[in-house]
Design an enzyme around this catalytic site. Structure first.
Site, mmCIF file in Angstrom:
data_model
loop_
_atom_site.group_PDB
_atom_site.id
_atom_site.type_symbol
_atom_site.label_atom_id
_atom_site.label_comp_id
_atom_site.label_asym_id
_atom_site.label_seq_id
_atom_site.Cartn_x
_atom_site.Cartn_y
_atom_site.Cartn_z
ATOM 1 N N GLU A 93 0.697 -1.176 0.035
ATOM 2 C CA GLU A 93 -0.087 0.014 0.040
ATOM 3 C C GLU A 93 0.998 1.308 0.033
ATOM 4 O O GLU A 93 1.956 1.170 0.531
ATOM 5 C CB GLU A 93 -0.863 0.263 1.264
ATOM 6 C CG GLU A 93 -2.255 -0.561 1.193
ATOM 7 C CD GLU A 93 -3.309 0.633 0.461
ATOM 8 O OE1 GLU A 93 -2.617 1.272 -0.304
ATOM 9 O OE2 GLU A 93 -4.414 0.276 0.715
ATOM 10 N N ASP A 94 0.417 2.347 -0.536
ATOM 11 C CA ASP A 94 0.998 3.528 -0.564
ATOM 12 C C ASP A 94 0.817 4.327 0.983
ATOM 13 O O ASP A 94 1.864 4.828 1.433
ATOM 14 C CB ASP A 94 0.626 4.540 -1.499
ATOM 15 C CG ASP A 94 -0.735 4.797 -1.674
ATOM 16 O OD1 ASP A 94 -1.515 3.917 -1.079
ATOM 17 O OD2 ASP A 94 -1.129 5.707 -2.353
ATOM 18 N N ASP A 99 -4.494 5.336 6.437
ATOM 19 C CA ASP A 99 -4.862 6.277 7.232
ATOM 20 C C ASP A 99 -5.997 5.799 8.223
ATOM 21 O O ASP A 99 -5.519 5.540 9.283
ATOM 22 C CB ASP A 99 -5.491 7.274 5.867
ATOM 23 C CG ASP A 99 -5.972 8.592 6.482
ATOM 24 O OD1 ASP A 99 -6.332 8.871 7.564
ATOM 25 O OD2 ASP A 99 -5.745 9.547 5.519
ATOM 26 N N PHE A 158 -2.460 16.065 4.619
ATOM 27 C CA PHE A 158 -2.896 15.352 3.303
ATOM 28 C C PHE A 158 -1.487 15.516 2.520
ATOM 29 O O PHE A 158 -1.145 16.697 2.002
ATOM 30 C CB PHE A 158 -4.099 16.092 2.754
ATOM 31 C CG PHE A 158 -4.307 15.661 1.529
ATOM 32 C CD1 PHE A 158 -5.306 14.366 1.658
ATOM 33 C CD2 PHE A 158 -4.254 15.961 0.381
ATOM 34 C CE1 PHE A 158 -5.714 13.754 0.295
ATOM 35 C CE2 PHE A 158 -4.860 15.288 -1.065
ATOM 36 C CZ PHE A 158 -5.340 14.439 -0.857
ATOM 37 N N ARG A 200 0.629 12.226 -8.726
ATOM 38 C CA ARG A 200 1.214 10.918 -8.275
ATOM 39 C C ARG A 200 2.684 10.756 -8.739
ATOM 40 O O ARG A 200 3.519 9.874 -8.351
ATOM 41 C CB ARG A 200 0.380 9.632 -8.993
ATOM 42 C CG ARG A 200 -0.977 9.675 -8.526
ATOM 43 C CD ARG A 200 -1.646 8.456 -9.122
ATOM 44 N NE ARG A 200 -3.044 8.273 -9.092
ATOM 45 C CZ ARG A 200 -3.877 7.771 -7.995
ATOM 46 N NH1 ARG A 200 -3.060 7.700 -7.042
ATOM 47 N NH2 ARG A 200 -5.245 7.915 -8.043
HETATM 48 C C1 PRP Z 1 -5.781 5.686 -0.543
HETATM 49 C C2 PRP Z 1 -4.754 4.571 -0.343
HETATM 50 C C3 PRP Z 1 -5.278 3.455 0.442
HETATM 51 C C4 PRP Z 1 -6.511 4.395 1.261
HETATM 52 C C5 PRP Z 1 -6.122 4.280 2.542
HETATM 53 O O1 PRP Z 1 -6.482 5.323 -1.679
HETATM 54 O O2 PRP Z 1 -4.046 4.292 -1.435
HETATM 55 O O3 PRP Z 1 -5.880 2.532 -0.232
HETATM 56 O O4 PRP Z 1 -6.710 5.378 0.664
HETATM 57 O O5 PRP Z 1 -6.957 5.050 3.415
HETATM 58 P P1 PRP Z 1 -7.785 4.492 4.641
HETATM 59 O O6 PRP Z 1 -6.915 3.814 5.434
HETATM 60 O O7 PRP Z 1 -8.380 5.724 5.370
HETATM 61 O O8 PRP Z 1 -8.816 3.583 4.115
HETATM 62 P P2 PRP Z 1 -7.524 5.969 -2.382
HETATM 63 O O9 PRP Z 1 -8.990 5.544 -2.209
HETATM 64 O O10 PRP Z 1 -7.101 7.518 -2.237
HETATM 65 O O11 PRP Z 1 -7.430 5.570 -4.149
HETATM 66 P P3 PRP Z 1 -6.224 5.750 -4.998
HETATM 67 O O12 PRP Z 1 -4.863 4.842 -4.297
HETATM 68 O O13 PRP Z 1 -6.647 4.959 -6.161
HETATM 69 O O14 PRP Z 1 -5.762 6.864 -5.182
#
Ligand code: PRP
Length: 219
Positions: free
Chosen positions: A139-140, A143, A192, A205
């Site tokens: 994962e990136d 949160d 953020f 990105r």
């Molecule tokens: C981001 C990130 C995680 C998630 C984390 O994805 O890549 O998957 O949010 O947030 P959380 O712990 O509050 O659930 P996002 O929905 O922004 O999609 P993306 O990776 O396609 O930008």
């Protein structure tokens, strides 16, 4: 504060703030130069660089070394969570010294905003069965933990031999659901962040660093 200061002091402070902003923009510009082309429209939106390219690269290769040692002889499957995870995965796998496979899932929880909607959708599932495989989710950012909690629950049903998590960024102060994270690149404050795979409204990105946007960009 303004009432307590003379006009001269206020001007000096404004000048100092302008200088800091100008400095950040210059550093950001240098860091987004690709083959001589400066992406001014991206750099000018950056308020602060939280993690530099070299900090990230060093840490990613440390993680790659640990993962290579821990999974030696196990041919793990690295499961990249799109879209944000793709930059991290690309660098992480190039720091691995063991055989491994990669696969991708696309999960969306944020839409175009800066706050989690709490609604998780699987947009793309894995290509292959993972039963009996050692799976490492890449994962990136974690949160609230909602996305990953949903994903792990979904994956456990498929009976992998093991299921672990590697995230570049972790925001423990935002956590709503407890999660065990096996490999973490950096713990960061509740800001953020964009860059190195992370987006705002689909952009940024491609930045090589992790930074914070100027508030006027998203307000
Ligand atoms: C981001 C990130 C995680 C998630 C984390 O994805 O890549 O998957 O949010 O947030 P959380 O712990 O509050 O659930 P996002 O929905 O922004 O999609 P993306 O990776 O396609 O930008």
């Amino acid at each position: 504060v303004g009432d307590a200061l003379g006009d001269g002091e206020i001007e000096k402070r404004h000048a100092r703030n302008d200088g800091i902003e100008h400095g950040v923009a210059l550093v950001a510009q240098r860091l987004v130069q690709v083959e001589g082309v400066t992406m001014d429209d991206l750099a000018n939106d950056i308020q602060e660089i939280l993690l530099s390219e070299s900090q990230i690269q060093q840490r990613v290769c440390e993680l790659g070394g640990r993962i290579s040692a821990d999974y030696a002889g196990q041919n793990p499957l690295l499961l990249c969570v799109l879209k944000g995870g793709y930059v991290f995965l690309a660098d992480l796998t190039r720091c691995l010294t063991i055989k491994h496979d990669v696969d991708f899932m696309a999960i969306s929880s944020y839409g175009d905003g800066t706050e989690s909607s709490g609604v998780v959708h699987i947009l793309k599932d894995l290509d292959r069965d993972i039963s009996g495989r050692h799976v490492l989710v890449v994962e990136d950012i974690i949160d609230t933990g909602r996305t990953l909690a949903y994903l792990l629950q979904n994956l456990r049903v498929r009976q992998p031999a093991s299921l672990k998590v590697c995230t570049l960024l972790n925001k423990p102060s935002r956590r709503e659901i407890h999660l065990d994270v096996d490999y973490t690149g950096f713990e960061i404050p509740d800001r953020f962040v964009i860059g190195y795979g992370l987006d705002f409204a689909g952009h940024y990105r491609n930045l090589r660093f992790v930074g914070v946007l100027k508030p006027e960009v998203y307000t």
